[in-house]
Scaffold this active site. Structure first.
Site, PDB file in Angstrom:
ATOM      1  N   GLU A 209     -19.596 -19.285  98.890  1.00  0.00           N
ATOM      2  CA  GLU A 209     -18.799 -18.066  99.038  1.00  0.00           C
ATOM      3  C   GLU A 209     -17.854 -17.951  97.848  1.00  0.00           C
ATOM      4  OE1 GLU A 209     -18.257 -17.714 103.898  1.00  0.00           O
ATOM      5  OE2 GLU A 209     -16.540 -18.241 102.681  1.00  0.00           O
ATOM      6  N   HIS A 247     -11.743 -14.612 106.222  1.00  0.00           N
ATOM      7  CA  HIS A 247     -11.065 -15.862 106.555  1.00  0.00           C
ATOM      8  C   HIS A 247     -10.413 -16.500 105.334  1.00  0.00           C
ATOM      9  CE1 HIS A 247     -14.414 -18.212 104.982  1.00  0.00           C
ATOM     10  NE2 HIS A 247     -15.222 -17.411 105.632  1.00  0.00           N
TER      11      HIS A 247
END
Lengths: 285, 353
Positions: A209, A247
């Site tokens: 990510e 997140h």
């Protein structure tokens, strides 16, 4: 980290009487995991399905050996739950809980260094060894036993990759979600080492990510130590800088933390890469 | 969450870190001369004219009126801070942050403060990884040596301990004091402060009440003029959906992680926000149900679309628990379900042609 550690054996669930804990304790058992007990302070003597509930890990250990624990307690209690498992010398701790404060994880990290435990997570979907055992919340119905190893920082994207492979008839030996938090127990490198050393694994899928630099460590490890084909996708090619996406770990700080820069570095170090998951899956045959 | 300067300084002051005398600016000056500082959550404020020195009551009034409406990098302030004018001898840089690789709190310092960190190319930074129980005497000594301020050793030892205390007590991710001012009188004062606190720790900080509040992290507009909107569950899957849309030659308008509880209310709320994009041609819904159940998501989509006529085309991809029931529900409502992300993208592509 090795197959014996991840295969679960005697598994307990911390926070087994909560909504998530009870649901997933039963789902894990249904997937073939040997869930022997659970903890929930003050609820000793109850059962979840046929699984006995104890007050503490120490109390369980008076009756039986504990090899692994899966933690479902809410974030304010996650640090205490992890410390309890470390103190009880549980070899494998999988922490599913999302939203654990970073200072708590700094504390846990330092305790782990001098412990007998390996932590996976927090904020992760856990591990599945298809057909064998499941520690966490990865949907077992989508898994297919086979020879691919998947390691991922993301939750649902892990399921996506796993099910896309299964739909193509390509099975998995390990699917490991290491979690998306900035500080966590197990890294890409730890998992790559496992997947390289296990002769039953023939291909590796790595899903990263934006945010952080762990994909760089992974790429360096691939270049130096991995002889098996590695297929890598880093999600978030269109993420704006400085904005948190979903997140805590997924925030693009410097250019180095971008999906494009990480993808380029992984490709330079021998991984097959793509800028979207569908394209990557089409590379795996 | 990022604090505004006056909030960050308030937190520092509670732990005894010296800050300039000051307060939020009232219509009439409490003291003169005063430095008026626009309270916006961004850097580069000085260059944008967001800091003004007022020597007289007239200058004060004019500056205050101007700052209240001055946009700084897209932000208009809700508050203006009025501070005493510091007699600046030297400007230094000092920060504490979490080093994610070292898994520890780290001190960073530079001899040249007052400029943005990334523009600072004069000499190298001082960095010191702190152990769980730091020796502040040793750390402060090293810092004094680095700054070349041997006569400020005791002050820096004390300062470091206080900033560290604030860092721990407030679940901070970053405390950046830039500039750290050495005054002509020899005092060391926090001239400006950026502070970021860990939203995840809010449960143990009932005292937290700041202007900015918790940032919205699950919905982000990427391109106001985009033609494809996305709804997905999980940050990774949501980003992956956006990547697949862009790679197929379409313009993704947004990132939306709807989380585990995709229900009628959350789907409807998402639709209501998405339809405001002027060029929107299709909404892709990509839900991978682990805890969530596909049939419930399908019901939510059907009901929400009935409540909001004039929706653009939907490309619905559901996978996981109760997929068959979901396909059935959508079919009865005249919608089709896409069995994979690949096919959901193809379907969207047809709508944007």
């Amino acid at each position: 980290m090795n197959e014996a550690l991840l295969s679960g054996k005697n598994v307990i669930v911390q926070g087994i009487t909560g909504a998530h804990g009870s649901f997933h304790a039963l789902a894990m058992a249904a997937a073939g995991t040997n869930v022997v007990a659970g903890t929930s302070p003050g609820k000793a003597g109850q059962t979840v399905g046929t699984i006995p509930v104890y007050d503490s890990i120490k109390a369980i250990q008076a009756d039986m050996r504990v090899d692994s624990t899966v933690i479902f307690v809410p974030a304010p209690f996650a640090k205490a739950a992890m410390l309890e498992a470390i103190d009880a010398e549980v070899p494998l701790i999988v922490c599913i809980t999302e939203g654990v404060p970073l200072h708590d994880m700094l504390h846990i990290s330092q305790r782990l260094q001098k412990s007998k435990s390996r932590l996976i997570g927090p904020n992760c979907p856990g591990i599945i060894l298809p057909g064998l055992t499941k520690l966490g919340i990865i949907p077992a119905a989508m898994a297919l036993p086979g020879t691919v190893g998947i390691v991922s920082r993301s939750g649902t994207l892990t399921y996506e990759a796993m099910s896309a492979l299964s739909a193509r008839g390509i099975g998995q030996k390990y699917v490991i979600g290491i979690g998306g938090d900035p500080v966590s127990g197990t890294s890409f490198v730890d998992c790559l080492e496992l997947l390289q050393n296990d002769a039953a694994v023939d291909r590796i899928v790595l899903i990263g990510e934006i945010g952080g630099t762990s994909e760089y460590d992974a790429a360096d490890f691939v270049a130096r130590h991995v002889t098996k084909p590695v297929f890598a996708y880093v999600t978030g090619h269109h993420a704006p800088a400085g904005v948190q996406l979903g997140h805590a770990g997924a925030i693009l700080g410097s250019e180095k933390e971008s999906a494009a820069a990480k993808t380029e570095y992984l490709a330079k170090n021998g991984a097959v890469t793509a800028t979207n998951l569908v394209a990557l899956m089409n590379e795996i045959t | 969450m990022k604090l505004l300067e006056y909030e960050a300084k308030g937190v520092l002051a509670k732990d005894g870190v010296p800050i300039p005398k000051g307060a939020l600016a009232q219509d009439d000056p409490a003291f003169l001369p005063a430095v008026l500082k626009s309270q916006v959550p961004t850097g580069g404020r000085g260059k944008a004219g967001g800091i003004v020195i007022a020597k007289t009551a007239e200058e004060y009034g004019n500056a205050l009126a101007k700052l209240k409406t001055l946009e700084v990098k897209g932000y208009v302030p809700r508050s203006i801070l009025a501070e005493e004018l510091l007699g600046i001898k030297t400007e230094l840089y000092l920060s504490l942050l979490v080093d994610k690789n070292a898994r520890a709190i780290t001190v960073m310092a530079h001899r040249h403060g007052g400029v943005e960190v990334e523009d600072n190319d004069e000499g190298s930074y001082f960095t010191l990884i702190l152990p769980a129980r730091p020796d502040f005497d040793a750390a402060g000594q090293q810092l004094a040596d680095y700054y070349d301020l041997p006569d400020k050793t005791f002050v820096l030892q004390d300062l470091l301990q206080k900033i560290h205390g604030a860092f721990i007590r407030n679940d901070a991710l970053l405390i950046e004091i830039n500039p750290l001012v050495v005054t002509h009188d020899g005092d060391i004062v926090a001239g400006d402060c950026k502070m970021e606190l860990d939203d995840a720790a809010a449960f143990r900080h009932p005292e937290w009440a700041f202007e900015t509040g918790k940032a919205e992290v699950n919905f982000v507009t990427l391109d106001q003029n985009g033609d494809v909107a996305t709804i997905a569950n999980g940050a990774g899957l949501a980003m992956a959906t956006v990547d697949a849309v862009a790679d197929a030659g379409m313009r993704p308008a947004n990132f939306l992680d709807i989380g585990g509880g995709a229900n009628e209310a959350s789907v409807l709320a998402a639709f209501e926000r998405l339809v405001t994009y002027p060029n929107l041609k299709v909404i892709i819904i990509n839900i991978f149900a682990g805890i969530t159940r596909c049939d419930e998501v399908a019901k939510a989509i059907v009901t929400a679309s009935e409540k909001l006529p004039g929706l653009p085309a939907l490309s619905v991809r559901l996978a996981g628990t109760n997929y068959e029931q979901a396909a059935d529900i959508l079919q009865r409502a005249g919608m089709t379900i896409q069995p994979s992300l690949e096919l959901a993208i193809k379907r969207a592509k047809q709508e944007t042609r």
